[in-house]
Motif scaffolding. Structure first.
Motif, PDB file in Angstrom:
ATOM      1  N   GLY A  20       0.788  -1.205   0.000  1.00 47.63           N
ATOM      2  CA  GLY A  20       0.000   0.000   0.000  1.00 47.63           C
ATOM      3  C   GLY A  20       0.829   1.267   0.000  1.00 47.63           C
ATOM      4  N   ARG A  21       2.125   1.169  -0.218  1.00 44.96           N
ATOM      5  CA  ARG A  21       3.004   2.324  -0.183  1.00 44.96           C
ATOM      6  C   ARG A  21       3.565   2.567  -1.575  1.00 44.96           C
ATOM      7  NH1 ARG A  21       5.544   4.523   4.150  1.00 44.96           N
ATOM      8  NH2 ARG A  21       3.638   3.778   5.101  1.00 44.96           N
ATOM      9  N   THR A  22       3.328   3.749  -2.144  1.00 46.51           N
ATOM     10  CA  THR A  22       3.841   4.041  -3.469  1.00 46.51           C
ATOM     11  C   THR A  22       5.324   4.359  -3.392  1.00 46.51           C
ATOM     12  OG1 THR A  22       1.724   4.911  -4.194  1.00 46.51           O
ATOM     13  CG2 THR A  22       3.654   5.556  -5.460  1.00 46.51           C
ATOM     14  N   VAL A  23       6.122   3.608  -4.143  1.00 46.13           N
ATOM     15  CA  VAL A  23       7.561   3.818  -4.191  1.00 46.13           C
ATOM     16  C   VAL A  23       7.954   3.995  -5.644  1.00 46.13           C
ATOM     17  CG1 VAL A  23       9.821   2.841  -3.713  1.00 46.13           C
ATOM     18  CG2 VAL A  23       7.930   2.408  -2.147  1.00 46.13           C
ATOM     19  N   GLN A  24       8.607   5.082  -5.964  1.00 47.33           N
ATOM     20  CA  GLN A  24       9.052   5.322  -7.323  1.00 47.33           C
ATOM     21  C   GLN A  24      10.568   5.412  -7.329  1.00 47.33           C
ATOM     22  OE1 GLN A  24       6.628   8.873  -7.971  1.00 47.33           O
ATOM     23  NE2 GLN A  24       5.524   7.741  -9.528  1.00 47.33           N
ATOM     24  N   ARG A  25      11.189   4.564  -8.118  1.00 48.12           N
ATOM     25  CA  ARG A  25      12.641   4.555  -8.187  1.00 48.12           C
ATOM     26  C   ARG A  25      13.093   4.790  -9.612  1.00 48.12           C
ATOM     27  NH1 ARG A  25      12.642  -0.256  -5.089  1.00 48.12           N
ATOM     28  NH2 ARG A  25      12.951   0.183  -2.904  1.00 48.12           N
ATOM     29  N   ARG A  26      14.290   5.281  -9.735  1.00 48.39           N
ATOM     30  CA  ARG A  26      14.890   5.475 -11.038  1.00 48.39           C
ATOM     31  C   ARG A  26      16.298   4.912 -10.992  1.00 48.39           C
ATOM     32  NH1 ARG A  26      13.789   9.017 -15.199  1.00 48.39           N
ATOM     33  NH2 ARG A  26      15.543   9.531 -16.541  1.00 48.39           N
ATOM     34  N   GLU A  27      16.690   4.218 -12.039  1.00 51.69           N
ATOM     35  CA  GLU A  27      18.035   3.660 -12.086  1.00 51.69           C
ATOM     36  C   GLU A  27      19.074   4.777 -12.125  1.00 51.69           C
ATOM     37  OE1 GLU A  27      19.204   0.517 -12.068  1.00 51.69           O
ATOM     38  OE2 GLU A  27      17.217  -0.323 -11.767  1.00 51.69           O
ATOM     39  N   LEU A  28      20.193   4.547 -11.469  1.00 50.89           N
ATOM     40  CA  LEU A  28      21.300   5.485 -11.545  1.00 50.89           C
ATOM     41  C   LEU A  28      21.877   5.483 -12.957  1.00 50.89           C
ATOM     42  CD1 LEU A  28      23.025   4.479  -8.221  1.00 50.89           C
ATOM     43  CD2 LEU A  28      22.118   6.758  -8.698  1.00 50.89           C
ATOM     44  N   ALA A  29      22.208   6.656 -13.439  1.00 54.14           N
ATOM     45  CA  ALA A  29      22.794   6.766 -14.771  1.00 54.14           C
ATOM     46  C   ALA A  29      24.301   6.535 -14.692  1.00 54.14           C
ATOM     47  CB  ALA A  29      22.515   8.153 -15.349  1.00 54.14           C
ATOM     48  N   PRO A  30      24.896   5.917 -15.709  1.00 53.92           N
ATOM     49  CA  PRO A  30      26.361   5.765 -15.719  1.00 53.92           C
ATOM     50  C   PRO A  30      27.027   7.138 -15.678  1.00 53.92           C
ATOM     51  CG  PRO A  30      25.332   4.415 -17.422  1.00 53.92           C
ATOM     52  CD  PRO A  30      24.259   5.325 -16.894  1.00 53.92           C
ATOM     53  N   SER A  31      28.011   7.299 -14.811  1.00 58.39           N
ATOM     54  CA  SER A  31      28.680   8.595 -14.716  1.00 58.39           C
ATOM     55  C   SER A  31      30.017   8.446 -14.016  1.00 58.39           C
ATOM     56  CB  SER A  31      27.810   9.607 -13.961  1.00 58.39           C
ATOM     57  OG  SER A  31      27.723   9.278 -12.595  1.00 58.39           O
ATOM     58  N   LEU A  32      30.965   9.293 -14.402  1.00 58.67           N
ATOM     59  CA  LEU A  32      32.260   9.332 -13.730  1.00 58.67           C
ATOM     60  C   LEU A  32      32.111   9.848 -12.306  1.00 58.67           C
ATOM     61  CD1 LEU A  32      34.540  10.733 -16.590  1.00 58.67           C
ATOM     62  CD2 LEU A  32      34.437   8.387 -15.724  1.00 58.67           C
ATOM     63  N   PHE A  33      31.117  10.699 -12.087  1.00 60.77           N
ATOM     64  CA  PHE A  33      30.875  11.254 -10.766  1.00 60.77           C
ATOM     65  C   PHE A  33      30.557  10.139  -9.768  1.00 60.77           C
ATOM     66  CE2 PHE A  33      27.676  13.284  -7.822  1.00 60.77           C
ATOM     67  CZ  PHE A  33      28.611  13.969  -7.069  1.00 60.77           C
ATOM     68  N   ARG A  34      29.701   9.210 -10.168  1.00 63.68           N
ATOM     69  CA  ARG A  34      29.347   8.095  -9.288  1.00 63.68           C
ATOM     70  C   ARG A  34      30.569   7.220  -9.020  1.00 63.68           C
ATOM     71  NH1 ARG A  34      26.018   3.147 -10.608  1.00 63.68           N
ATOM     72  NH2 ARG A  34      25.654   4.094 -12.639  1.00 63.68           N
ATOM     73  N   LYS A  35      31.392   7.001 -10.048  1.00 62.28           N
ATOM     74  CA  LYS A  35      32.602   6.203  -9.873  1.00 62.28           C
ATOM     75  C   LYS A  35      33.547   6.871  -8.881  1.00 62.28           C
ATOM     76  CE  LYS A  35      35.226   2.694 -10.930  1.00 62.28           C
ATOM     77  NZ  LYS A  35      34.831   1.313 -10.551  1.00 62.28           N
ATOM     78  N   LYS A  36      33.658   8.190  -8.955  1.00 61.83           N
ATOM     79  CA  LYS A  36      34.529   8.911  -8.029  1.00 61.83           C
ATOM     80  C   LYS A  36      34.023   8.797  -6.590  1.00 61.83           C
ATOM     81  CE  LYS A  36      36.305  12.306 -11.348  1.00 61.83           C
ATOM     82  NZ  LYS A  36      36.336  13.741 -11.738  1.00 61.83           N
ATOM     83  N   LEU A  37      32.710   8.793  -6.426  1.00 61.79           N
ATOM     84  CA  LEU A  37      32.148   8.657  -5.085  1.00 61.79           C
ATOM     85  C   LEU A  37      32.519   7.305  -4.473  1.00 61.79           C
ATOM     86  CD1 LEU A  37      28.547  10.146  -5.533  1.00 61.79           C
ATOM     87  CD2 LEU A  37      30.476  11.190  -4.339  1.00 61.79           C
ATOM     88  N   THR A  38      32.388   6.244  -5.246  1.00 61.52           N
ATOM     89  CA  THR A  38      32.722   4.916  -4.720  1.00 61.52           C
ATOM     90  C   THR A  38      34.222   4.791  -4.452  1.00 61.52           C
ATOM     91  OG1 THR A  38      32.909   3.996  -6.970  1.00 61.52           O
ATOM     92  CG2 THR A  38      30.761   3.852  -5.889  1.00 61.52           C
ATOM     93  N   GLN A  39      35.031   5.417  -5.289  1.00 63.55           N
ATOM     94  CA  GLN A  39      36.479   5.392  -5.070  1.00 63.55           C
ATOM     95  C   GLN A  39      36.850   6.146  -3.799  1.00 63.55           C
ATOM     96  OE1 GLN A  39      37.867   7.036  -8.779  1.00 63.55           O
ATOM     97  NE2 GLN A  39      38.047   5.021  -9.763  1.00 63.55           N
ATOM     98  N   GLU A  40      36.119   7.208  -3.495  1.00 64.57           N
ATOM     99  CA  GLU A  40      36.392   7.976  -2.288  1.00 64.57           C
ATOM    100  C   GLU A  40      36.062   7.163  -1.038  1.00 64.57           C
ATOM    101  OE1 GLU A  40      37.596  11.315  -0.003  1.00 64.57           O
ATOM    102  OE2 GLU A  40      38.009  10.580  -2.032  1.00 64.57           O
ATOM    103  N   VAL A  41      34.980   6.397  -1.089  1.00 62.96           N
ATOM    104  CA  VAL A  41      34.645   5.524   0.035  1.00 62.96           C
ATOM    105  C   VAL A  41      35.750   4.496   0.248  1.00 62.96           C
ATOM    106  CG1 VAL A  41      33.071   3.716   0.831  1.00 62.96           C
ATOM    107  CG2 VAL A  41      32.154   5.813  -0.160  1.00 62.96           C
ATOM    108  N   GLN A  42      36.200   3.895  -0.837  1.00 62.23           N
ATOM    109  CA  GLN A  42      37.271   2.904  -0.732  1.00 62.23           C
ATOM    110  C   GLN A  42      38.552   3.533  -0.194  1.00 62.23           C
ATOM    111  OE1 GLN A  42      37.919   0.648  -4.297  1.00 62.23           O
ATOM    112  NE2 GLN A  42      39.807  -0.295  -3.555  1.00 62.23           N
TER     113      GLN A  42
END
Length: 270
Positions: A20-42
């Protein structure tokens, strides 16, 4: 039960039924920005491992960083369209009053590691080496909760280890929300509730102890994150299994009583 809409990998709308809960999701787009974020966590996890004297502060900072909200510009870079920045087509969840909270970085990371699970292979060994440190289970729960429940694994021992870490981290995280009287981590609670605990197929793939721990965790924080009128739905759809000692109502009352007692003790000491 209300039909929910999610944006699938093809970009088309996909019907899902989720309590009964509306959830709307969108896939993450490929991007260098996202890759940099994961590298920063590592990088920060590796630095915490390499410098024991700074380890506690580095891990605390990393926990704070992944809990921060994502601004509109960063959302557009991550989701690939202006519509993603308005909160309607992002990876967040609709709240009880029908609004969409701003996305936090931990939601982005959780979605990323579920979409690209191979990116977690280099980071997971760092978590294992830092397992006993403060904030590590919280960071793991925030970043890998979707990976944990969506990506199949063969070894049952690994499932128990990771699910135990998730329950420990999530319990601490939800307690932080409760103490602060905020709901910054609502989306992780909602995910655990709707897509794990109430999904018999997904829940049954985990060891018995992990299932029991998840059910107890949900019961403990149910009334903090969800409106009271959700309780009937929760008790009606709570998974029944012969391996769980208590019935749903008994489990809920027991955990809620313990939580109220803990809050009372906290106020006494304050």
């Amino acid at each position: 039960m209300v039909t929910c809409e999610a944006v699938g990998r093809t970009g088309h709308l996909v019907d899902e039924r989720m309590g009964g809960r509306t959830v709307q999701r969108r896939e993450l787009a490929p991007s260098l920005f996202r890759k940099k974020l994961t590298q920063e966590v590592q990088r920060k996890l590796q630095k915490a491992l390499d410098f024991p004297a700074q380890r506690g502060e580095l891990l605390r900072q990393l926990f704070t960083d992944v809990a921060l909200e994502v601004d509109a510009r960063a959302q557009e870079r991550l989701y690939g369209s202006p519509q993603a920045a308005d909160g309607v087509e992002n990876c967040g969840f609709m709240t009880a009053n029908g609004t969409f909270p701003r996305v936090c970085f931990y939601e982005v990371f959780a979605q990323h590691y579920a979409q690209v699970p191979e990116d977690g292979k280099e980071i997971l060994p760092l978590f294992l080496q830092l397992w006993s440190q403060s904030f590590v289970s919280q960071i793991f729960a925030l970043l890998f909760h979707r990976w944990l429940f969506e990506i199949p694994r063969q070894e049952s021992e690994g499932s128990l280890r990771y699910s135990t870490a998730f329950v420990e981290g999530a319990s601490n995280i939800f307690w932080i929300d409760l103490q602060s009287n905020v709901r910054r981590f609502y989306s992780m609670f909602n995910y655990t509730f709707e897509e794990v605990v109430l999904d018999n197929g997904r829940l049954s793939s985990f060891p018995i102890q992990a299932r029991q721990d998840l059910l107890l965790l949900l019961s403990r924080y149910m009334l903090y994150y969800e409106p009271a009128d959700r309780l009937r739905y929760y008790l009606k759809n709570f998974p029944k299994t012969g391996n769980v000692v208590l019935e749903p109502a008994d489990m809920f009352v027991t955990e809620l009583t313990d939580q109220v007692w803990s809050c009372g003790q906290l106020q006494v000491h304050d």
